[in-house]
Design an enzyme around this catalytic site. Structure first.
Site, PDB file in Angstrom:
ATOM      1  N   ASP A 165       0.831  -1.201   0.000  1.00  0.00           N
ATOM      2  CA  ASP A 165       0.000   0.000   0.000  1.00  0.00           C
ATOM      3  C   ASP A 165       0.868   1.255   0.000  1.00  0.00           C
ATOM      4  O   ASP A 165       0.360   2.371  -0.072  1.00  0.00           O
ATOM      5  CB  ASP A 165      -0.995   0.006   1.161  1.00  0.00           C
ATOM      6  N   SER A 166       2.186   1.062   0.002  1.00  0.00           N
ATOM      7  CA  SER A 166       3.113   2.164  -0.236  1.00  0.00           C
ATOM      8  C   SER A 166       2.874   2.808  -1.588  1.00  0.00           C
ATOM      9  O   SER A 166       3.362   3.918  -1.854  1.00  0.00           O
ATOM     10  CB  SER A 166       4.565   1.664  -0.157  1.00  0.00           C
ATOM     11  N   ASP A 205      -0.772  -6.203  -0.081  1.00  0.00           N
ATOM     12  CA  ASP A 205      -1.163  -5.558   1.163  1.00  0.00           C
ATOM     13  C   ASP A 205      -2.674  -5.422   1.257  1.00  0.00           C
ATOM     14  O   ASP A 205      -3.339  -5.053   0.270  1.00  0.00           O
ATOM     15  CB  ASP A 205      -0.556  -4.153   1.247  1.00  0.00           C
ATOM     16  N   LYS A 250      -0.999  -9.535   2.987  1.00  0.00           N
ATOM     17  CA  LYS A 250      -0.251  -9.044   4.140  1.00  0.00           C
ATOM     18  C   LYS A 250      -1.109  -8.065   4.919  1.00  0.00           C
ATOM     19  O   LYS A 250      -1.771  -7.207   4.326  1.00  0.00           O
ATOM     20  CB  LYS A 250       1.048  -8.359   3.713  1.00  0.00           C
ATOM     21  N   GLU A 280      -1.093  -5.647   8.724  1.00  0.00           N
ATOM     22  CA  GLU A 280      -0.236  -5.106   9.766  1.00  0.00           C
ATOM     23  C   GLU A 280      -0.819  -5.357  11.151  1.00  0.00           C
ATOM     24  O   GLU A 280      -2.032  -5.347  11.341  1.00  0.00           O
ATOM     25  CB  GLU A 280      -0.051  -3.594   9.567  1.00  0.00           C
ATOM     26  N   GLU A 304       9.728  -4.331  10.436  1.00  0.00           N
ATOM     27  CA  GLU A 304      10.086  -3.005   9.931  1.00  0.00           C
ATOM     28  C   GLU A 304      10.585  -2.096  11.046  1.00  0.00           C
ATOM     29  O   GLU A 304       9.917  -1.924  12.073  1.00  0.00           O
ATOM     30  CB  GLU A 304       8.899  -2.345   9.227  1.00  0.00           C
TER      31      GLU A 304
END
Length: 283
Positions: free
Chosen positions: A45-46, A84, A114, A116, A183
């Site tokens: 999602d970057s 993501d 993925k 978070e 991270e």
């Protein structure tokens, strides 16, 4: 290159073989990354920051993730592609998380999702895995929680924070995650997590002892235009500079009228000069 799978990646961890991962958001770049030997691709999602110009990842939608991810899958069918789950696509409920994870896999052809977080998303991870969808977890500095952290800050630097990150790693493993991104955590903590868990650990700003490493492609290739470089980023090529040089040369040729020259022009028409004169007169 043979298709990467959950089993091949876990086997590489067991054998001590390092794993490469890089972000990607489009077909052309996916083709290039696959040809260069990247084993796992993250459609992060970057993309909200690198492709859309947002200041963070929070504005990215499910529909946008699907569009970008299916383009990547088409370009790199031999790679293991992870997508993501964007902000608020899994936090509301377990049912929401399962439905959206299913959409990402069905509508893109990706191999894993993925999400978070640690203890807070254990139930979501377990439910997604129970549906047969591989999950990559993400602990430490989690960008979707940057507002809660007070910005993009290193996590695990003090005892309480280190214990929390370590517990998060064990929680996502217990829930069924086969891989975990670590991270912006101290290298010692990342080494402990890598050694103590069965998961494939992928570091970004987490030192050299993780099972693999991931970087945002635009960072690794120096494609940024603002000059900012996070501490953990190494520039492996000056692609941004190369692109600017190429575009600048193109602009100069166009302005000078030297492009396109005869070499880059289709053959002269065989209609003859008389018809050319007639057509010019008609219009």
């Amino acid at each position: 290159m043979a298709k990467e799978t959950v089993l091949t990646l876990l086997a590489k961890k067991a054998a001590g073989e390092k794993i490469s991962q890089m972000t990607c958001y489009d077909y052309t770049m996916a083709r290039l990354e696959a040809a260069a030997g990247v084993e796992t691709i993250l459609v992060g999602d970057s993309l909200g920051m690198t492709m859309q110009g947002y200041p963070d990842t929070l504005s990215v939608t499910m529909e946008e993730m699907i569009v970008y991810a299916r383009s990547v899958v088409r370009g790199a069918p031999e790679c293991f592609v992870i997508v993501d789950m964007p902000f608020m696509s899994y936090q509301v409920s377990v049912e929401q998380a399962v439905a959206n994870a299913g959409r990402l896999i069905k509508e893109t052809g990706a191999n894993a999702v993925k999400l978070e977080g640690g203890a807070a998303v254990k139930e979501q991870i377990k439910a997604i895995v129970d549906c047969g969808i591989p999950v990559c977890a993400h602990v430490g500095m989690t960008p979707q929680s940057a507002n809660a952290f007070g910005g993009f800050k290193v996590q695990g630097k003090d005892e309480a924070s280190a214990r929390r990150v370590l517990q998060d790693a064990f929680d996502v493993q217990e829930a069924g995650a086969f891989m975990c991104v670590l991270e912006c955590v101290p290298a010692t903590l990342a080494r402990i997590i890598t050694q103590k868990t069965r998961m494939v650990t992928i570091g970004i700003g987490a030192g050299p002892d993780c099972d693999g490493q991931v970087l945002v492609a635009q960072d690794a290739l120096a494609m940024g235009v603002d000059g900012f470089r996070p501490k953990f980023v190494k520039h492996f090529a000056q692609v941004g500079e190369c692109i600017q040089d190429g575009v600048r040369a193109y602009v100069e040729d166009v302005k000078a009228g030297t492009y396109p020259s005869e070499e880059f022009t289709y053959a002269k028409s065989d209609l003859g000069p008389a018809l050319a004169v007639e057509l010019e007169a008609a219009f």
